[in-house]
Design a protein around this motif. Structure first.
Motif, mmCIF file in Angstrom:
data_model
loop_
_atom_site.group_PDB
_atom_site.id
_atom_site.type_symbol
_atom_site.label_atom_id
_atom_site.label_comp_id
_atom_site.label_asym_id
_atom_site.label_seq_id
_atom_site.Cartn_x
_atom_site.Cartn_y
_atom_site.Cartn_z
ATOM 1 N N GLN A 1 0.854 -1.181 0.000
ATOM 2 C CA GLN A 1 0.000 0.000 0.000
ATOM 3 C C GLN A 1 0.890 1.230 0.000
ATOM 4 O OE1 GLN A 1 -2.561 0.738 3.477
ATOM 5 N NE2 GLN A 1 -4.201 1.323 2.088
ATOM 6 N N ASP A 2 0.805 1.998 -1.064
ATOM 7 C CA ASP A 2 1.558 3.236 -1.199
ATOM 8 C C ASP A 2 0.620 4.414 -0.953
ATOM 9 O OD1 ASP A 2 3.015 1.477 -3.855
ATOM 10 O OD2 ASP A 2 4.013 1.943 -1.973
ATOM 11 N N PRO A 3 1.150 5.528 -0.446
ATOM 12 C CA PRO A 3 0.298 6.679 -0.126
ATOM 13 C C PRO A 3 -0.559 7.120 -1.309
ATOM 14 C CG PRO A 3 2.509 7.006 0.720
ATOM 15 C CD PRO A 3 2.563 5.764 -0.121
ATOM 16 N N GLY A 4 -1.854 7.280 -1.069
ATOM 17 C CA GLY A 4 -2.755 7.748 -2.111
ATOM 18 C C GLY A 4 -3.090 6.713 -3.167
ATOM 19 N N MET A 5 -2.643 5.477 -2.959
ATOM 20 C CA MET A 5 -2.901 4.424 -3.944
ATOM 21 C C MET A 5 -3.691 3.298 -3.290
ATOM 22 S SD MET A 5 -1.447 5.675 -6.560
ATOM 23 C CE MET A 5 -1.414 4.286 -7.683
ATOM 24 N N GLY A 6 -4.353 2.531 -4.110
ATOM 25 C CA GLY A 6 -5.048 1.350 -3.580
ATOM 26 C C GLY A 6 -4.057 0.246 -3.276
ATOM 27 N N LEU A 7 -4.483 -0.711 -2.507
ATOM 28 C CA LEU A 7 -3.648 -1.880 -2.239
ATOM 29 C C LEU A 7 -3.409 -2.645 -3.537
ATOM 30 C CD1 LEU A 7 -5.731 -2.339 0.772
ATOM 31 C CD2 LEU A 7 -3.432 -3.182 1.036
ATOM 32 N N LYS A 8 -2.165 -3.077 -3.724
ATOM 33 C CA LYS A 8 -1.803 -3.832 -4.921
ATOM 34 C C LYS A 8 -1.338 -5.227 -4.509
ATOM 35 C CE LYS A 8 -2.187 -0.254 -7.769
ATOM 36 N NZ LYS A 8 -3.244 -0.187 -8.806
ATOM 37 N N LEU A 9 -1.840 -6.247 -5.208
ATOM 38 C CA LEU A 9 -1.488 -7.614 -4.884
ATOM 39 C C LEU A 9 -0.106 -7.959 -5.430
ATOM 40 C CD1 LEU A 9 -2.570 -10.294 -3.635
ATOM 41 C CD2 LEU A 9 -3.310 -10.902 -5.945
ATOM 42 N N ILE A 10 0.759 -8.492 -4.573
ATOM 43 C CA ILE A 10 2.114 -8.868 -4.977
ATOM 44 C C ILE A 10 2.156 -10.351 -5.370
ATOM 45 C CG2 ILE A 10 4.545 -8.938 -4.306
ATOM 46 C CD1 ILE A 10 3.858 -6.863 -2.123
ATOM 47 N N TYR A 11 1.785 -11.202 -4.440
ATOM 48 C CA TYR A 11 1.711 -12.649 -4.644
ATOM 49 C C TYR A 11 0.545 -13.191 -3.831
ATOM 50 C CZ TYR A 11 6.139 -13.720 -7.066
ATOM 51 O OH TYR A 11 7.149 -13.845 -7.993
ATOM 52 N N TYR A 12 0.080 -14.354 -4.224
ATOM 53 C CA TYR A 12 -0.922 -15.019 -3.426
ATOM 54 C C TYR A 12 -0.701 -16.527 -3.475
ATOM 55 C CZ TYR A 12 -3.537 -16.155 -7.702
ATOM 56 O OH TYR A 12 -3.906 -16.640 -8.928
ATOM 57 N N SER A 13 -1.391 -17.223 -2.585
ATOM 58 C CA SER A 13 -1.265 -18.678 -2.496
ATOM 59 C C SER A 13 -2.636 -19.273 -2.194
ATOM 60 C CB SER A 13 -0.266 -19.050 -1.400
ATOM 61 O OG SER A 13 -0.305 -20.437 -1.143
ATOM 62 N N VAL A 14 -2.945 -20.358 -2.867
ATOM 63 C CA VAL A 14 -4.234 -21.015 -2.635
ATOM 64 C C VAL A 14 -4.088 -22.251 -1.757
ATOM 65 C CG1 VAL A 14 -5.158 -20.132 -4.805
ATOM 66 C CG2 VAL A 14 -4.141 -22.419 -4.731
ATOM 67 N N GLY A 15 -2.871 -22.504 -1.318
ATOM 68 C CA GLY A 15 -2.640 -23.635 -0.429
ATOM 69 C C GLY A 15 -1.161 -23.926 -0.335
ATOM 70 N N ALA A 16 -0.782 -24.773 0.598
ATOM 71 C CA ALA A 16 0.625 -25.114 0.784
ATOM 72 C C ALA A 16 1.212 -25.660 -0.514
ATOM 73 C CB ALA A 16 0.771 -26.131 1.901
ATOM 74 N N GLY A 17 2.365 -25.114 -0.891
ATOM 75 C CA GLY A 17 3.054 -25.548 -2.092
ATOM 76 C C GLY A 17 2.607 -24.881 -3.372
ATOM 77 N N ILE A 18 1.587 -24.004 -3.296
ATOM 78 C CA ILE A 18 1.036 -23.358 -4.498
ATOM 79 C C ILE A 18 1.081 -21.842 -4.330
ATOM 80 C CG2 ILE A 18 -0.936 -23.167 -6.045
ATOM 81 C CD1 ILE A 18 -1.951 -25.810 -4.801
#
Lengths: 111, 112
Positions: B37-54
């Motif tokens: 989250q940068d000032p004046g900006m919306g949250l931006k997704l960096i990485y995500y995971s749907v379960g262990a190992g993924i």
């Protein structure tokens, strides 16, 4: 491209003065619209999820509504403790877990 | 219930240094996310995971790496820190993709 626009950027209200925050979105295949509250120095706190046009949800002084193009967060008789930044986010059909967030509306409620 | 715990809360890095931001959740959630989250900006997704190992890339993955060896933990690795990575980082978790996400308190990172 999925997009979320929130307005106004900032809103100042007197205690008891009701108003609404707007979240306009463009997304292919909406799978959920989310409202969060964020206090300074804290992480966002979940408020509501809306899934389809016409849906409404309420929590204390807050009521969220959804149409095919926008969502409103209505604040009835706000109190100073309602002061926070309110974030709107959408999950589109083409995304994989990627919530698209708006920039937020900073609400200040003066006693 | 601790929810989502992030460490550290604050960190100053010099350009070129590396570090790992820690994130742990105790809700047995399958989905975990890293946002900035940068000032004046919306949250931006960096990485995500749907379960262990993924794991999978989000909107802004460059300069970061993640791993998910357990359901509970989802560390974010910064290699060769740059000033553009100065931001507040939030970890979140959810039970399913389109349900409420629980956020941690954030890590404020400054790269100088």
């Amino acid at each position: 491209e999925d997009q979320v626009t929130q307005s106004p950027e900032a809103l100042r209200l007197q205690e008891g003065e009701s108003s609404s925050l707007n979240c306009s979105y463009t997304v292919s295949g909406l799978r959920g619209l989310f409202w969060y509250r964020q206090d300074p120095g804290k992480g966002p706190e979940f408020l509501f999820t809306l899934y389809s046009a016409g849906e409404e949800k309420e929590k204390e002084r807050l009521k969220a509504t959804l149409t095919k193009k926008e969502s409103f967060l209505h604040i009835t008789a706000p109190k100073p403790e309602d002061s926070a930044t309110y974030l709107c986010a959408v999950l589109g059909g083409g995304s994989q877990g990627n919530l698209i967030f708006g920039k937020g509306t900073k609400l200040s409620v003066k006693p | 219930n601790a929810g989502v715990t992030q460490t550290p809360k604050f960190r100053i890095l010099k350009i070129g240094q590396s570090m790992t931001l820690q994130c742990a959740q105790d809700m047995n959630h399958n989905y975990m996310y890293w946002y900035r989250q940068d000032p004046g900006m919306g949250l931006k997704l960096i990485y995500y995971s749907v379960g262990a190992g993924i794991t999978d890339k989000g909107e802004v993955p460059n300069g970061y790496n993640v791993s998910r060896s357990t359901t509970e933990d989802f560390p974010l690795r910064l290699e060769l820190a740059a000033p553009s990575q100065t931001s507040v980082y939030f970890c979140a978790s959810s039970n399913r993709e389109n349900t409420e996400a629980f956020f941690g308190q954030g890590t404020r990172l400054t790269v100088v």
